[in-house]
Design an enzyme around this catalytic site. Structure first.
Site, PDB file in Angstrom:
ATOM      1  CE  LYS A  58     -18.429 -63.053 -12.930  1.00 53.66           C
ATOM      2  NZ  LYS A  58     -19.377 -61.991 -13.248  1.00 53.66           N
TER       3      LYS A  58
ATOM      4  CD  GLN B  52     -21.000 -59.302 -11.218  1.00 56.46           C
ATOM      5  OE1 GLN B  52     -19.925 -59.717 -11.636  1.00 56.46           O
ATOM      6  NE2 GLN B  52     -22.128 -59.969 -11.386  1.00 56.46           N
TER       7      GLN B  52
ATOM      8  CG  ASP C 181     -19.060 -59.508 -18.619  1.00 55.04           C
ATOM      9  OD1 ASP C 181     -18.840 -60.727 -18.524  1.00 55.04           O
ATOM     10  OD2 ASP C 181     -19.566 -58.818 -17.709  1.00 55.04           O
TER      11      ASP C 181
END
Ligand code: NAD
Length: 287
Positions: free
Chosen positions: A50, A94, A117
């Site tokens: 990412k 994460q 997200d």
């Protein structure tokens, strides 16, 4: 029939090129804060990918690597600091987190306008109401794959197998917003095969290897495989690719289908969040 392969790698590359152009049109580079807690090797690989793609697209990498034994309070404070930092336009915590941490409570700390997200309750509510907001990346990637492959969504019967908060549920809502007729199958659905067989667009997101075979696919249907399973023979999905591709009109492979789209859509969300933040600041006379 032998299905057309939907090439997620190629489509993700085009999305990344589009995003890199969009970044140059912003008044400042977006800043993505990836937050990695501990040293889980799989999470480390995802985060590093990412970060790399974020830099390649011209964005700032504002990564934070925190110790695996960090307290709930300390991590919550870090997230609050990132919320308050104007250089940080996107925050990605994460998951999974170490067991001693309450992930849901921590995700809830993320400013929904920086929630790249799309996992906060406010982001889910905005999606449910069709209001502007940041959408979960994998479901957005599925929509992007269908659009790039010119598969009509409006009026199609879309069957989504799986109802998780991360994939199935938000994807069903995105398809509904695009005027598909949507059916959701889950672990308590009676005769999943019979429902799937009615689909013009069939999305497998159950996390069960090979769940969808030729008998579940209507001839000519589009089959999107979200599942990812590591096996001795490499990665495979929820769809029996060899069998289903004999019946489907178009199909995504695993690997190389939905997977590459997820990070591409994360970058897209980071640009969207930054553009909204800059527009707000411009209105307040900051730019
Ligand atoms: P999950 O376990 O949270 O949810 C699975 C869902 O499938 C549940 O709603 C369950 O009711 C349903 N289900 C389970 N067995 C079923 C069955 N036999 N028939 C019908 N429905 C059934 O999983 P998730 O997080 O939504 O992920 C699903 C899959 O997608 C996993 O393989 C995961 O690794 C993969 N995934 C891939 C990406 C990507 O980037 N490609 C991203 C997220 C998840």
């Amino acid at each position: 029939m032998s299905a057309t392969i939907i090439d997620g790698k190629a489509i993700a590359r085009l999305v990344r090129e589009r995003i890199a152009r969009e970044v140059t049109e912003l008044p400042d580079a977006p800043g993505l804060a990836t937050v990695l807690v501990g040293d889980d090797p799989a999470s480390a690989v995802y985060v590093s990918s990412k970060r790399k793609q974020c830099v390649q697209a011209g964005m700032r990498d504002l990564h934070q690597h925190l110790p695996g034994d960090i307290s709930q309070h300390k991590l919550a404070t870090t997230l609050e600091q990132l919320n308050a930092d104007p250089k940080v336009t996107g925050i990605l915590l994460q998951l999974p987190l170490p067991d001693h941490l309450d992930a849901a409570a921590l995700v809830a700390r993320i400013d929904p306008d920086k929630d790249v997200d799309g996992l906060t309750t406010l982001s889910a509510g905005r999606l449910a109401q069709g209001a502007p907001g940041l959408r979960p990346c994998t479901p957005s990637g599925v929509i992007e794959l269908l659009d790039a492959s010119e598969i009509p969504i409006e009026s199609a019967h879309a069957v989504v197998v799986g109802r998780s908060e991360l994939v199935g549920k938000p994807l069903a809502q995105l398809l509904l917003q695009r005027n598909a007729t949507v059916t959701i199958c889950h672990s308590r659905t009676r005769d999943v095969n019979a429902v799937c067989k009615q689909a013009d667009i069939l999305v497998a997101a159950a996390g069960v290897p090979g769940l969808i075979g030729a008998e579940s696919v209507k001839p000519g249907a589009t089959v999107i495989d979200v599942g990812i399973h590591r096996t001795d023979d490499g990665l495979r999905g929820d769809v029996d690719f060899a069998a289903a591709s004999e019946v489907a009109g178009a199909i995504t492979p695993v690997p190389g289908g939905v997977g590459p789209m997820t990070i591409a859509m994360l970058l897209q969300n980071t640009v969207t969040a930054a553009a909204a933040s800059y527009a707000k600041r411009r209105a307040a006379g900051v730019f």
